[in-house]
Scaffold this active site. Sequence first.
Site, PDB file in Angstrom:
ATOM      1  N   SER A 124       0.837  -1.210   0.000  1.00  0.00           N
ATOM      2  CA  SER A 124       0.000   0.000   0.000  1.00  0.00           C
ATOM      3  C   SER A 124       0.864   1.249   0.000  1.00  0.00           C
ATOM      4  O   SER A 124       1.985   1.248   0.490  1.00  0.00           O
ATOM      5  CB  SER A 124      -0.893   0.028   1.239  1.00  0.00           C
ATOM      6  OG  SER A 124      -1.645  -1.153   1.346  1.00  0.00           O
TER       7      SER A 124
HETATM    8  N1  SAH Z   1      -0.404  -5.032   4.166  1.00  0.00           N
HETATM    9  C1  SAH Z   1       0.360  -5.335   2.990  1.00  0.00           C
HETATM   10  C2  SAH Z   1      -0.345  -4.972   1.691  1.00  0.00           C
HETATM   11  C3  SAH Z   1      -1.557  -5.779   1.486  1.00  0.00           C
HETATM   12  S1  SAH Z   1      -2.003  -6.100  -0.180  1.00  0.00           S
HETATM   13  C4  SAH Z   1       1.721  -4.686   3.009  1.00  0.00           C
HETATM   14  O1  SAH Z   1       2.054  -3.963   3.960  1.00  0.00           O
HETATM   15  O2  SAH Z   1       2.479  -4.931   2.076  1.00  0.00           O
HETATM   16  C5  SAH Z   1      -3.340  -7.209   0.231  1.00  0.00           C
HETATM   17  C6  SAH Z   1      -2.902  -8.605   0.638  1.00  0.00           C
HETATM   18  O3  SAH Z   1      -4.056  -9.290   1.086  1.00  0.00           O
HETATM   19  C7  SAH Z   1      -2.336  -9.406  -0.500  1.00  0.00           C
HETATM   20  O4  SAH Z   1      -1.087  -9.912  -0.159  1.00  0.00           O
HETATM   21  C8  SAH Z   1      -3.344 -10.548  -0.677  1.00  0.00           C
HETATM   22  O5  SAH Z   1      -2.771 -11.765  -1.101  1.00  0.00           O
HETATM   23  C9  SAH Z   1      -3.935 -10.644   0.711  1.00  0.00           C
HETATM   24  N2  SAH Z   1      -5.255 -11.282   0.795  1.00  0.00           N
HETATM   25  C10 SAH Z   1      -6.298 -11.194  -0.071  1.00  0.00           C
HETATM   26  N3  SAH Z   1      -7.340 -11.918   0.360  1.00  0.00           N
HETATM   27  C11 SAH Z   1      -6.959 -12.491   1.546  1.00  0.00           C
HETATM   28  C12 SAH Z   1      -7.594 -13.340   2.477  1.00  0.00           C
HETATM   29  N4  SAH Z   1      -8.833 -13.813   2.308  1.00  0.00           N
HETATM   30  N5  SAH Z   1      -6.903 -13.707   3.584  1.00  0.00           N
HETATM   31  C13 SAH Z   1      -5.631 -13.275   3.788  1.00  0.00           C
HETATM   32  N6  SAH Z   1      -4.961 -12.472   2.929  1.00  0.00           N
HETATM   33  C14 SAH Z   1      -5.623 -12.075   1.819  1.00  0.00           C
END
Ligand code: SAH
Length: 253
Positions: free
Chosen positions: A97
């Site tokens: 993000s």
């Molecule tokens: N917080 C992260 C950015 C998140 S991007 C950082 O600091 O880099 C969103 C993430 O959520 C992705 O890695 C994606 O694979 C994950 N995601 C999506 N659906 C999910 C779910 N149901 N459970 C866990 N993770 C999930």
Amino acid sequence: MSTWVLLAEMVSTATLGVVGLCCCRAADDMGGSQPEDWAARRAAMVAQLRAYRIQDEAVLAAMQQIARHRFIPESFRHRADPYGDHPCPIGFGQTISQPFIVAYMTERMHVQPGEQVLEIGTGSGYQAAVLAALGARVYSVEIVPELAAHAREALDAEGYASVQVRVGNGYQGWEARAPFDVIIVTCAPEQIPDALVAQLREGGRMIVPVGEQFQRLVILRKRAGDLEQEQDLMVRFVPMVHGRGKDADDGTP
Ligand code: SAH
């Protein structure tokens, strides 16, 4: 609210498609930055966060200190300025993000040292590192095993070995470690997942982007058994998926 803050809200996206690439500078255009430039680049990022009205000094200090670029897998590092105010690709169709949204969500949660924090969507591990730098006990769930593995390595290498990362479906939260003082969801469900509400401690707070293509950040507070809800910024995150499809992106840049 200033134009800059409004602009920051509009680009509060964790998806690459709409905003990411048009804002990103290729590393080749960065004048061959040397490692010693990173601290200066972080200082510029923090100055911009202050201009966007981020005021929590502990959050700003954490973001000044953490080597954000190290959380971006090496094969993706050249694709975008890791300290620019935009999301950056990390593989598997996911992004880290933008700094503003990391700072904003963390600031709104008023995380205190020793608090138990659950993050859903570990991604690169950067948000988890920010929470750990604030002294929280951090538990993070990621559905893509390869991203969880990379985040684990980066967290260990950068001194955040205390962060616990688990491969799993965030819709189920992390029952064994509940209850949590704070839950930060960094992918977007269509509705607030019941299990996460159940795993929030009395007095706890949660921040979650809710919606489909565009979402609204919702801040919840559990008080005396009731759930207070505050509608906040419009944002754009990647969806919170219900499982890994057979056609999942293999992460090739
Ligand atoms: N917080 C992260 C950015 C998140 S991007 C950082 O600091 O880099 C969103 C993430 O959520 C992705 O890695 C994606 O694979 C994950 N995601 C999506 N659906 C999910 C779910 N149901 N459970 C866990 N993770 C999930």
